[in-house]
Motif scaffolding. Sequence first.
Motif, PDB file in Angstrom:
ATOM      1  N   ASP A 240     -38.740  16.146 -27.579  1.00 53.14           N
ATOM      2  CA  ASP A 240     -37.760  15.258 -28.465  1.00 53.14           C
ATOM      3  C   ASP A 240     -36.440  16.137 -28.532  1.00 53.14           C
ATOM      4  O   ASP A 240     -35.405  15.832 -28.675  1.00 53.14           O
ATOM      5  N   ARG A 241     -36.461  17.528 -27.735  1.00 56.31           N
ATOM      6  CA  ARG A 241     -35.487  18.230 -27.636  1.00 56.31           C
ATOM      7  C   ARG A 241     -34.568  18.026 -26.150  1.00 56.31           C
ATOM      8  O   ARG A 241     -33.657  18.867 -26.057  1.00 56.31           O
ATOM      9  N   TRP A 242     -35.137  17.305 -25.485  1.00 58.41           N
ATOM     10  CA  TRP A 242     -34.392  17.241 -24.076  1.00 58.41           C
ATOM     11  C   TRP A 242     -33.315  15.969 -24.076  1.00 58.41           C
ATOM     12  O   TRP A 242     -33.739  14.938 -24.273  1.00 58.41           O
ATOM     13  N   ARG A 243     -32.044  16.680 -24.130  1.00 60.22           N
ATOM     14  CA  ARG A 243     -31.052  15.806 -24.527  1.00 60.22           C
ATOM     15  C   ARG A 243     -31.225  14.646 -25.347  1.00 60.22           C
ATOM     16  O   ARG A 243     -30.891  13.580 -25.208  1.00 60.22           O
ATOM     17  N   PRO A 244     -31.309  15.132 -26.831  1.00 67.22           N
ATOM     18  CA  PRO A 244     -31.739  14.013 -27.800  1.00 67.22           C
ATOM     19  C   PRO A 244     -30.526  13.273 -27.952  1.00 67.22           C
ATOM     20  O   PRO A 244     -29.201  13.937 -27.825  1.00 67.22           O
ATOM     21  N   GLU A 245     -30.882  12.060 -28.329  1.00 66.65           N
ATOM     22  CA  GLU A 245     -29.421  11.432 -28.776  1.00 66.65           C
ATOM     23  C   GLU A 245     -29.352  11.252 -30.691  1.00 66.65           C
ATOM     24  O   GLU A 245     -28.304  10.917 -30.913  1.00 66.65           O
ATOM     25  N   GLU A 246     -30.090  11.976 -31.167  1.00 69.38           N
ATOM     26  CA  GLU A 246     -30.273  12.215 -32.740  1.00 69.38           C
ATOM     27  C   GLU A 246     -30.588  13.611 -32.944  1.00 69.38           C
ATOM     28  O   GLU A 246     -31.576  14.049 -32.192  1.00 69.38           O
ATOM     29  N   ASP A 247     -30.323  14.046 -34.215  1.00 67.79           N
ATOM     30  CA  ASP A 247     -30.520  15.680 -34.273  1.00 67.79           C
ATOM     31  C   ASP A 247     -31.889  15.459 -35.223  1.00 67.79           C
ATOM     32  O   ASP A 247     -32.410  16.501 -35.563  1.00 67.79           O
ATOM     33  N   ASP A 248     -32.205  14.326 -35.681  1.00 64.39           N
ATOM     34  CA  ASP A 248     -33.235  14.455 -36.636  1.00 64.39           C
ATOM     35  C   ASP A 248     -34.576  13.990 -36.238  1.00 64.39           C
ATOM     36  O   ASP A 248     -35.406  13.423 -36.830  1.00 64.39           O
ATOM     37  N   ALA A 249     -34.966  14.150 -34.921  1.00 64.62           N
ATOM     38  CA  ALA A 249     -36.178  13.750 -33.997  1.00 64.62           C
ATOM     39  C   ALA A 249     -37.170  14.437 -34.651  1.00 64.62           C
ATOM     40  O   ALA A 249     -36.982  15.884 -35.021  1.00 64.62           O
ATOM     41  N   VAL A 250     -38.295  14.057 -34.694  1.00 60.83           N
ATOM     42  CA  VAL A 250     -39.741  14.827 -35.123  1.00 60.83           C
ATOM     43  C   VAL A 250     -40.008  15.763 -34.069  1.00 60.83           C
ATOM     44  O   VAL A 250     -40.300  15.272 -32.873  1.00 60.83           O
ATOM     45  N   PRO A 251     -40.188  16.867 -34.318  1.00 55.39           N
ATOM     46  CA  PRO A 251     -40.670  17.794 -33.122  1.00 55.39           C
ATOM     47  C   PRO A 251     -42.226  17.679 -32.989  1.00 55.39           C
ATOM     48  O   PRO A 251     -42.926  17.133 -33.637  1.00 55.39           O
ATOM     49  N   VAL A 252     -42.490  17.590 -31.531  1.00 53.47           N
ATOM     50  CA  VAL A 252     -43.728  17.374 -31.215  1.00 53.47           C
ATOM     51  C   VAL A 252     -44.244  18.163 -30.100  1.00 53.47           C
ATOM     52  O   VAL A 252     -43.539  19.086 -29.781  1.00 53.47           O
ATOM     53  N   ASP A 253     -45.440  18.152 -30.199  1.00 54.93           N
ATOM     54  CA  ASP A 253     -46.269  19.153 -29.223  1.00 54.93           C
ATOM     55  C   ASP A 253     -46.559  18.694 -27.742  1.00 54.93           C
ATOM     56  O   ASP A 253     -47.261  18.969 -26.852  1.00 54.93           O
ATOM     57  N   GLN A 254     -45.702  17.775 -27.398  1.00 53.45           N
ATOM     58  CA  GLN A 254     -45.595  17.458 -26.011  1.00 53.45           C
ATOM     59  C   GLN A 254     -44.467  17.946 -25.261  1.00 53.45           C
ATOM     60  O   GLN A 254     -43.080  17.935 -25.862  1.00 53.45           O
ATOM     61  N   TRP A 255     -44.366  18.889 -24.207  1.00 53.68           N
ATOM     62  CA  TRP A 255     -43.063  19.424 -23.404  1.00 53.68           C
ATOM     63  C   TRP A 255     -43.054  18.712 -22.164  1.00 53.68           C
ATOM     64  O   TRP A 255     -43.817  18.052 -21.702  1.00 53.68           O
ATOM     65  N   GLY A 256     -41.638  18.622 -21.548  1.00 56.31           N
ATOM     66  CA  GLY A 256     -41.375  17.860 -20.451  1.00 56.31           C
ATOM     67  C   GLY A 256     -39.991  18.669 -19.906  1.00 56.31           C
ATOM     68  O   GLY A 256     -39.529  19.519 -20.321  1.00 56.31           O
ATOM     69  N   LEU A 257     -39.692  18.009 -18.502  1.00 56.32           N
ATOM     70  CA  LEU A 257     -38.627  18.773 -17.814  1.00 56.32           C
ATOM     71  C   LEU A 257     -38.151  17.559 -16.781  1.00 56.32           C
ATOM     72  O   LEU A 257     -39.040  16.475 -16.815  1.00 56.32           O
ATOM     73  N   VAL A 258     -37.094  17.858 -16.634  1.00 56.41           N
ATOM     74  CA  VAL A 258     -36.623  16.790 -15.505  1.00 56.41           C
ATOM     75  C   VAL A 258     -35.908  18.039 -14.525  1.00 56.41           C
ATOM     76  O   VAL A 258     -35.046  18.822 -14.732  1.00 56.41           O
ATOM     77  N   ALA A 259     -36.558  17.814 -13.144  1.00 55.56           N
ATOM     78  CA  ALA A 259     -36.129  18.880 -12.140  1.00 55.56           C
ATOM     79  C   ALA A 259     -35.663  18.205 -10.675  1.00 55.56           C
ATOM     80  O   ALA A 259     -36.115  16.906 -10.594  1.00 55.56           O
ATOM     81  N   ARG A 260     -34.785  18.826  -9.838  1.00 56.18           N
ATOM     82  CA  ARG A 260     -34.267  18.343  -8.701  1.00 56.18           C
ATOM     83  C   ARG A 260     -34.796  18.945  -7.698  1.00 56.18           C
ATOM     84  O   ARG A 260     -34.933  20.121  -7.586  1.00 56.18           O
ATOM     85  N   LYS A 261     -35.194  18.203  -6.564  1.00 52.03           N
ATOM     86  CA  LYS A 261     -35.586  18.899  -5.298  1.00 52.03           C
ATOM     87  C   LYS A 261     -34.309  19.253  -4.431  1.00 52.03           C
ATOM     88  O   LYS A 261     -33.429  18.491  -4.163  1.00 52.03           O
ATOM     89  N   PRO A 262     -34.274  20.592  -4.192  1.00 50.80           N
ATOM     90  CA  PRO A 262     -33.090  21.120  -3.597  1.00 50.80           C
ATOM     91  C   PRO A 262     -32.961  20.262  -2.118  1.00 50.80           C
ATOM     92  O   PRO A 262     -33.807  19.799  -1.690  1.00 50.80           O
TER      93      PRO A 262
END
Length: 261
Positions: free
Chosen positions: A239-261
Amino acid sequence: MSVDDDEFRRSIRSDIPHSARVWNAWLGGKDHYPVDRELAEAVSAAYPQMVDIARASRAFQIRAIRHLASVGVRQFLDVGTGLPVANSTHEVAQSIAPESRIVYVDNDPIVLAHAEALLTSAPEGRTAYVDADLSATDAVVDEAAKTLDLSEPVAVLLLSTLGHLVPAEGIEVVQRYLARMPSGSHLVLCDTVKTPQTLAAQEAYAAGDNPPYLVREPEEITGCAEGLELLEPGFVPIDRWRPEEDDAVPVDQWGLVARKP
């Protein structure tokens, strides 16, 4: 109806819960049976955040695809597709770049039965479906290459999917996918992190006679992106990855976006 059709229909069991249908229930969809809804409610009772996680995962997927499409990515490999819902990968990507090509990957009969809804591409682009296990990486990529141009960047999506594999295998599988992709490709990844609450959800889910879904230590998620360049803001609650609103509910799921060099 052919024999194959009969066998296919028998493979779709309505008397035991199914992971794709349970997830559909959490998302508020209609493609599930009472037994799926019962398990979804049992897991939610053990871990009330489960519905928030499902919906946050979908929102993270949409934001990540929009970002990648906006910076020029035109090919997406969605591994562990699940049942079609609003704003599926091709709908989001082709709303920005109609020429985008999308390949969906799953091996669940219930998902295959609904695959036609995933194959409604914009005329300029293309979609395809690969019926295969996510761990069969070379077979998946070889089949996907009939639709995707592997000399050009591809975004590989594995969203709330790794838990079907033991952690070490999950890291290896993701790295095998990225090894087949060219420079400039991306990984979009999220999964549920291990806490006492998510372990309770894991136990409740396993009680439904399903194959287990294993929650992760954070390093078991970030290990999948070894050698890649993490996009800002890095590895964070989804919910913290580039959120579109500030009142998103925090969750126990984490994520990422990554680029291959």
